[in-house]
Design an enzyme around this catalytic site. Sequence first.
Site, PDB file in Angstrom:
ATOM      1  N   GLU A 108       3.966  -5.221  -1.140  1.00 12.69           N
ATOM      2  CA  GLU A 108       4.833  -4.289  -1.848  1.00 12.69           C
ATOM      3  C   GLU A 108       5.662  -3.381  -0.940  1.00 12.69           C
ATOM      4  OE1 GLU A 108       3.068  -0.915  -4.032  1.00 12.69           O
ATOM      5  OE2 GLU A 108       1.140  -1.895  -3.706  1.00 12.69           O
ATOM      6  N   SER A 151       3.358   6.845  -1.275  1.00 20.35           N
ATOM      7  CA  SER A 151       3.278   6.297   0.082  1.00 20.35           C
ATOM      8  C   SER A 151       4.396   6.869   0.925  1.00 20.35           C
ATOM      9  CB  SER A 151       3.436   4.771   0.061  1.00 20.35           C
ATOM     10  OG  SER A 151       2.217   4.152  -0.259  1.00 20.35           O
ATOM     11  N   SER A 208       2.946   5.882  -9.181  1.00 25.47           N
ATOM     12  CA  SER A 208       1.711   6.451  -9.726  1.00 25.47           C
ATOM     13  C   SER A 208       1.057   7.296  -8.645  1.00 25.47           C
ATOM     14  CB  SER A 208       0.743   5.351 -10.146  1.00 25.47           C
ATOM     15  OG  SER A 208       1.382   4.406 -10.962  1.00 25.47           O
ATOM     16  N   ARG A 239       3.235   2.657   7.618  1.00 24.34           N
ATOM     17  CA  ARG A 239       2.874   3.643   6.601  1.00 24.34           C
ATOM     18  C   ARG A 239       2.160   4.764   7.327  1.00 24.34           C
ATOM     19  NH1 ARG A 239      -1.190   5.166   3.057  1.00 24.34           N
ATOM     20  NH2 ARG A 239      -0.564   5.428   0.877  1.00 24.34           N
TER      21      ARG A 239
END
Length: 375
Positions: A135, A202, A199, A214
Amino acid sequence: PDNDAPPMPWFGMDIGGTLTKLVYFEPRETNRRELDKETEVLKNIRRYLTRNSAYGKTGRRDVHLQMDNVTIRGRRGTLHFIRFPTSEVGAFLQLARSKGMADLVNTIYATGGGAYKFEEDFIKEVNMRLSKMDELDALIAGVLYVDGMNAQECYYWAPPSECAVHSHPPYSEAALSQYVRKPFDFSSPYPFLLVNIGSGVSVLVVNAPDDYYRVSGTSLGGGTFLGLCCLLTGCSSFEEAIALAASGDNTTVDKLVRDIYGGDYARFGLPGDLVASSFGQMCSAERRAKVSRADLARATVVTITNNIGSIARLCASNENIERVVFCGNFLRVNPLSMKLLSYAMSYWSRGALKALFLEHEGYFGAVGCLLHLDS
Ligand code: ADP
């Protein structure tokens, strides 16, 4: 045209924790021969998707986001943006089945946790194999592609006076309404921080298309906002929560610097109207009795937004990055959060950081998937 391209229809799908995003590529009919080649089922699906803007009870097409004249794998056409709650995946599969999808595509390119969670259901219901993409890879590919195709994609909220760093947080409608949306030229983007508020949240450092990592995240995200808002106000949708928040006043809920100091905390440059303690007034029964649903909704938006803003700022200064791009559906129909983030980025960095936003908010993962439909 690319002869190795997979057969139509081309979809990219991002099955997130809250919303499923579906991007559909409608090829431009270049000539008669191609038109004749299109099967009846394919034609029906194309017509069904492009002639409606609502599907079933909860599916919606964001018509205002449609992108005409884009090129993917040598084909020209239009991108359509569709979403539905992930809780309705079952209903989506039924619908897809009733439109004959099971006879057509056998692979769909998907990302998001749902690509794993619902893998079996896709096979069982519509005979579709999910080809999965990471993703965050998809997100970045999508951001870069869409920004390259749409000169108006990236924008920022300019404060009333652009050079002066605004010293007071814009909690009032009067202050917020002075922020104006302006286009931002994002043609040389690197390095930038990408903060995806879905939700959960990141935070990514992006140095080049294939060079990113990340750095951080938080579980206090869009899902937290909606969950808390439903608990506190009894509302039942994101749109309702945002509308409530728009008419509320968080200063009856939060404890401000001036509630503690009687004014500014001058020594460390903290203005009196800054929130010192989110929800800090709600310890008092008297205050609780007076507060409205709208105030609670607004305090929830402000709390979640400021927390994300402060994490983003810490990451940016740690990484020595000036541009912070925010995306994800938490920002959908939510100018309040965007303006608060703009203020927070610039105030706390003394003007060094810039908050940027993207028109296609929550759809980048799905677009990224569509682009990799060859892998
Ligand atoms: P995810 O991939 O985790 O589902 P999204 O980027 O789609 O993340 O963002 C989901 C968040 O967007 C929700 O938590 C909510 O705050 C907000 N949101 C915006 N529009 C809606 C909607 N119509 N229904 C539910 N949540 C919405």
